[in-house]
Scaffold this active site. Sequence first.
Site, mmCIF file in Angstrom:
data_model
loop_
_atom_site.group_PDB
_atom_site.id
_atom_site.type_symbol
_atom_site.label_atom_id
_atom_site.label_comp_id
_atom_site.label_asym_id
_atom_site.label_seq_id
_atom_site.Cartn_x
_atom_site.Cartn_y
_atom_site.Cartn_z
ATOM 1 C CE LYS A 107 -19.123 -3.097 -5.827
ATOM 2 N NZ LYS A 107 -19.794 -2.159 -4.955
ATOM 3 C CE LYS A 159 -11.495 -6.321 -13.797
ATOM 4 N NZ LYS A 159 -11.096 -4.933 -14.054
ATOM 5 C CE LYS A 185 -15.712 4.700 -14.386
ATOM 6 N NZ LYS A 185 -15.308 4.999 -13.002
#
Length: 339
Positions: free
Chosen positions: A204, A201, A115
């Site tokens: 959203k 994947k 990250k």
Amino acid sequence: MRIVSGIQPTGNLHLGNYLGAIRNWVAMQDEWTAKGATCLYFLADLHAISMPHVPAELAANTREMVAALVSCGIDPDRSILFNQAQVPQHAELQWLLNGTARMGWLNRMTQWKDKAGKNREGASVALFTYPVLQAADVLLYQATHVPVGEDQKQHLELARDVAQKFNNDFASEDKPVFTLPDPIIPPQAARIMSLRDGNSKMSKSDPSDMSRINLTDDADTIMQKVKKAKTDPEPLPAEIEGLAGRPEANNLVGIYAVMAGVTPADVLRDFAGKGFGAFKPALGELLVEKLSPMAARYRTLREDRAALDAILAKGGEKARALALPTLNAAYDALGLVRS
Ligand code: TRP
């Protein structure tokens, strides 16, 4: 037995979220609360501020996630359902554990490395100490078992290391302050892929709404999305090996299997030799049958802000009461005078 797990609040919940974490939480609740165990499930809203975020969205997502969890079967009377922000003991214990966690341990965390990327200097301090808050989340309640995805195993190991070192350094051997938690990785941690691309994947943030089944989709929408899902021209094989190199077929068979509670091999036994013209309607109907009741509850509950806030308030109250003895023991062990 005490089960504790957290999930970061996101909006626009979809099939991937349900089959990933939520369904497993419900199964554990149903199995273990019947045997007298306590399940604590929380929204990791404090973790969410480790990355750039929009405050109004965080608040909305927190409530939406509660609506989704309850609609999918988390029962706030049997499980303790809350958000971290209403239980200040999480942040307090994190600070106490910051004295025990080592820089070297945190530097090795793959999530931190991923990250932060190349820009470590610009990453938030919260992103770096994220695993210490996660350790506090579970140690605070003497968790024995923590259901998580494979990607969180390393954070759980860190929580165990923190607990072990704290107990060694500050507690007597016969009276440890913390319990060492065991991770539970669900056997077929379902990885649900996009309906438009079997290699990415279900998400959203995919710009195409056709790529995912939302928890709010009605029956017609679900059928349409399944029928339009990307596939290949071959019929379904008789054996799992025949799905190799066919990511879209593999994904649809996988979704059918988890929704029906069978193995992919079972699905192929029923559909071997059949084309997607036959398989897709069957999958669509299965999804509609299983998701419709949840979707109906979700659509209603997510509009009922008072009900959602009441659930979180009640859960927070129960969580604070359970957290207090361990937090007090940690303060005492460290020699922090509070009276
Ligand atoms: N880090 C977890 C995730 O991203 C969420 C989480 C926060 C968590 N605290 C936790 C999971 C404690 C289990 C236990 O999925």
